[in-house]
Design an enzyme around this catalytic site. Structure first.
Site, PDB file in Angstrom:
ATOM      1  CG  ASN A 153      -1.958   1.105   1.116  1.00 35.35           C
ATOM      2  OD1 ASN A 153      -2.864   1.022   0.295  1.00 35.35           O
ATOM      3  ND2 ASN A 153      -1.819   2.153   1.912  1.00 35.35           N
ATOM      4  CD  GLU A 154      -1.414   5.956  -0.053  1.00 38.48           C
ATOM      5  OE1 GLU A 154      -1.046   6.263   1.090  1.00 38.48           O
ATOM      6  OE2 GLU A 154      -2.346   6.539  -0.634  1.00 38.48           O
ATOM      7  CB  CYS A 159      15.398   1.741   5.390  1.00 37.82           C
ATOM      8  SG  CYS A 159      16.203   0.860   6.735  1.00 37.82           S
ATOM      9  CB  CYS A 164      19.426   0.627   3.343  1.00 42.53           C
ATOM     10  SG  CYS A 164      17.843  -0.243   3.429  1.00 42.53           S
ATOM     11  CD  GLU A 309      -6.412   4.342  -0.656  1.00 37.89           C
ATOM     12  OE1 GLU A 309      -6.472   5.381   0.017  1.00 37.89           O
ATOM     13  OE2 GLU A 309      -5.564   3.448  -0.461  1.00 37.89           O
TER      14      GLU A 309
HETATM   15  C1  GLA Z   1      -4.178   6.472   2.040  1.00 33.60           C
HETATM   16  C2  GLA Z   1      -4.051   5.021   2.433  1.00 33.60           C
HETATM   17  C3  GLA Z   1      -5.285   4.458   3.058  1.00 33.60           C
HETATM   18  C4  GLA Z   1      -5.917   5.450   4.001  1.00 33.60           C
HETATM   19  C5  GLA Z   1      -6.207   6.716   3.237  1.00 33.60           C
HETATM   20  C6  GLA Z   1      -6.924   7.760   4.055  1.00 33.60           C
HETATM   21  O1  GLA Z   1      -4.494   6.702   0.749  1.00 33.60           O
HETATM   22  O2  GLA Z   1      -3.660   4.211   1.360  1.00 33.60           O
HETATM   23  O3  GLA Z   1      -4.927   3.281   3.742  1.00 33.60           O
HETATM   24  O4  GLA Z   1      -5.069   5.691   5.064  1.00 33.60           O
HETATM   25  O5  GLA Z   1      -4.995   7.272   2.826  1.00 33.60           O
HETATM   26  O6  GLA Z   1      -7.257   8.867   3.262  1.00 33.60           O
HETATM   27 ZN    ZN Z   2      17.311  -0.856   5.657  1.00 35.66          ZN
END
Ligand code: GLA
Ligand code: ZN
Length: 682
Positions: A153-154, A159, A164, A309
């Site tokens: 996710n995102e 690090c 690293c 999203e």
């Molecule tokens: C991001 C994350 C989600 C959530 C949203 C809230 O885009 O990927 O998990 O935290 O923000 O806006």
């Molecule tokens: Zn590292």
């Protein structure tokens, strides 16, 4: 895989779904399905951050709930983007394997907590991620309800752990070969910073080196490469476990940390998370800012992208989380589709009860019923997407582009120069972008590595760093008839941020017919102006203000179209044009107001005979026109982000396939017109 996937063949509608937060509420899980169906939701992203729910202790798996959910969703016509859980690892893992926790630039290892804070290099973390990804792929990779992989996710962050750092040194060695070459490219004779060997190199740090621009730049490149490599690793685990379903990573707005273009070959489709601050100033300005990011995301692979999203109502993390006004959700969602999205997805389906996102907007709120304003608007948008489902897979085939290059931005913002506060790079890129859109053109937003073959008009604003060979590409582009708009502070430094010698914009002085000599920085609030030269070939007659940066140029054989109005350089060139090869190269010397860009682009387009999607259409203020097309059809979206009803005079050969009227467009209204492709009519 990356080349093959183009579209799911339908519009997807849904969002992030975390049933693991509700496993002790079967009635709620049931209600979720009912309400999703009512809203015509047909996809959810499942499993994001669910690692401890599927592996509560090392090696003890609990996939029962996930399997039940995937089955039930599938039976109800709802597909799944199944997420790998690497965005947040369980507490037991962080305790047992401390090396997977991230180290900050001061050398401090993080405690367990939050999310997105693991080391991307750690062989232990990579092993664990591979293991859980393979478990998921073995169990659900062939499930007919799972249509794609949502990787982590995102991704973001860096690090600085010893692993690293060692990886970084290896990366540099591969890039430069010898330490002498690294010293030369990074200009380390400055302040006695020469390295004797690669082992001495450390990542930039506030308690160490931060003045070697080449080091800073290479570190950022390295972080992107590391992260892309980690994403590849995640996807490979799924492939090794036998799943060939397409994979994506969700990207972010105005994110500086990763050069997303480097993911073009890693993922099968691009997706991003869009959270504009609507109603904070004119909606049209927010719409343009968002539009440019949709176009940037689409341009990475030049095919449909996914809106992974967005928020059905208000977020809870913006400084002020204002509610979307009635109709805004529909307009914002359809804007993504207009720019080439094949989905509209939300964070989140059901609002959580506790922790830091409990007040973030959701399709289903704490009240839980379908009789809410937000749910009604979600339902309406779901119905819209059904109507537009045939558009899935159609493309945006822009003939104009603006260059907005991550690496050049990194270098420019890191360089200590004429304005260390307020370079206004994005604003400057956006001025060209907005002017082209106001003239009715679709626009790609590309980086310096992408091909220019598709374009007739190209804006290259504040392209400080020329990545290897960029000037050659621009020369070829103008030579074959392209129209180039370049601004001040372009072609100043090379790929390792060494300034070009012998005059700038590097490699283009003959193309532009001028040479940059000095650049004046204006204090905030100070203005100069650009005054039209009488009888200029664009027929422009009014003056425009300019601010922030004013380039002083020596013209060789460019034609001067505007001159500065004030200061010791009054009367000197402020805007020029040079015909070169088959094309034309314009140079915008100062940071001009938006109206300058609007008028100049409109005049140039008209004179060059380059036609927008609907030639001759007067686009009212606040209205956006965008086009998608397949091989047989053209779809024109017209959206009103202004504050008044818009009146349109549309040509009759386009059929209204969405919207109430072809003459009037209410505030936040959308109409879609369709036409057959001319080549098909013959
Ligand atoms: C991001 C994350 C989600 C959530 C949203 C809230 O885009 O990927 O998990 O935290 O923000 O806006
Ligand atoms: Zn590292």
């Amino acid at each position: 895989m990356a080349e093959k996937f183009h579209s799911f063949g339908r519009m997807l509608y849904g969002g992030d779904y975390n049933p693991e937060q509700w496993l002790d509420h079967p009635e709620i899980l049931k209600k979720d399905i009912e309400m999703m169906k009512e809203a015509q939701i047909n996809v959810v992203s499942l499993g994001i951050f669910s690692w401890s729910a599927i592996e509560p202790e090392e090696g003890r798996y609990r996939f029962d709930w996930m399997e039940e959910r995937i089955n039930t969703l599938h039976e109800n016509g709802i597909s799944v983007f199944l997420a790998t859980p690497s965005g947040s690892r369980p507490r037991w893992m962080a305790e047992k394997y401390p090396e997977i926790r991230r180290t900050d630039p001061f050398g401090r290892r993080g405690l367990y907590g939050g999310r997105h804070n693991h080391c991307y290099t750690s062989p232990v973390y990579r092993r664990e991620v591979r293991r859980i990804n393979m478990e998921l792929a073995r169990r659900f990779g062939d499930h007919p309800g799972v249509i794609a992989w949502h990787i982590s996710n995102e991704y973001g962050g860096e690090c600085y752990c010893p692993l690293c750092q060692a990886e970084f040194r290896g990366w540099l060695k591969k890039k430069y070969g010898t330490i002498e070459e690294l010293n030369r490219r990074w200009y380390t004779s400055f302040w006695s910073h020469e390295y004797n060997n690669f082992d001495q190199v450390e990542a930039p740090s506030p308690m160490g080196d931060s003045c070697v621009n080449g080091l800073n730049l290479d570190w950022k490149r390295f972080v992107t490469d590391r992260t892309a490599d980690f994403a590849r690793w995640e996807i490979q685990a799924l492939r090794d476990a036998g799943s060939e379903k397409p994979a994506t990573v969700n990207m972010m707005y105005y994110f500086d940390g990763l050069n997303y273009h480097k993911f073009a070959d890693v993922v099968d489709f691009i997706s991003w998370d869009s959270y504009p601050s609507w109603h904070n100033g004119p909606e049209y300005a927010t719409a343009m800012d968002t539009a440019m990011y949709h176009d940037l995301m689409r341009s990475i692979q030049k095919k449909p992208f996914f809106l992974m999203e967005s928020c059905p109502s208000a977020t809870n993390w913006q400084p002020v989380s204002k509610l979307k006004r009635p109709g805004m959700l529909e307009a914002a969602s359809l804007q993504a589709v207009a720019h080439g999205a094949d989905s509209v997805q939300y964070f989140q389906i059901r609002q959580g009860r506790g922790c830091s996102e409990k007040f973030h907007g959701a399709v289903i709120d704490h009240y839980g019923g379908n009789d809410t304003r937000v749910f009604r608007e979600v339902k309406r948008t779901g119905a819209d997407l059904q109507l537009l489902s045939d558009l899935a897979g159609s493309d945006v085939r822009a003939r104009t582009a603006v260059v907005y290059d991550w690496e050049s931005r990194w270098a420019m913002e890191d360089a200590q120069g004429p304005r260390n506060v307020g370079l206004h790079h994005k604003d400057t890129v956006q001025k060209s972008y907005i002017a082209l859109r106001k003239a009715g053109f679709d626009v790609d937003v590309i980086d310096m590595e992408q091909p220019l073959d598709d374009y007739q008009v190209l804006a290259v604003p504040m392209a400080y760093m020329f990545r290897a060979g960029f000037e050659e590409k621009l020369r070829a582009y103008v030579a074959r008839g392209g129209i180039l708009f370049m601004t001040y502070w372009s072609g100043i430094a090379d790929e390792t941020d060494l300034c070009f010698l012998g005059g700038t914009p590097h490699g283009l002085m003959d193309v532009l017919g001028l040479r940059h000599e000095e650049i004046d920085a204006l204090y905030d609030g100070e203005k100069n102006s650009a005054v039209p030269v009488k009888g200029n070939p664009l027929g422009l007659t009014r003056s425009y203000s300019c601010e922030n940066l004013c380039d002083l140029v020596k013209v060789t054989d460019a034609q001067v179209l505007f001159t500065y109005g004030e200061d010791f350089y009054a009367g000197e060139p402020a805007f020029t044009c040079h015909s070169w090869g088959e094309g034309k190269a314009y140079y915008i010397c100062g940071d001009m107001e938006q109206a300058f860009y609007d008028d100049v682009y409109a005049a140039v387009m008209e004179q060059s005979g380059i036609l927008p999607a609907i030639p001759g259409l007067r686009i009212p203020e606040g209205v956006e026109v965008s086009t998608r097309e397949s091989d047989t059809a053209v779809y024109v979206f017209i959206q009103n982000f202004g504050r008044e009803e818009a009146v349109l005079d549309l040509p009759g050969d386009l059929e209204l396939i969405f919207g109430e009227s072809r003459e009037k467009l209410p505030v936040y209204g959308t109409m879609v017109l369709a036409g057959k492709k001319q080549s098909q009519e013959i």
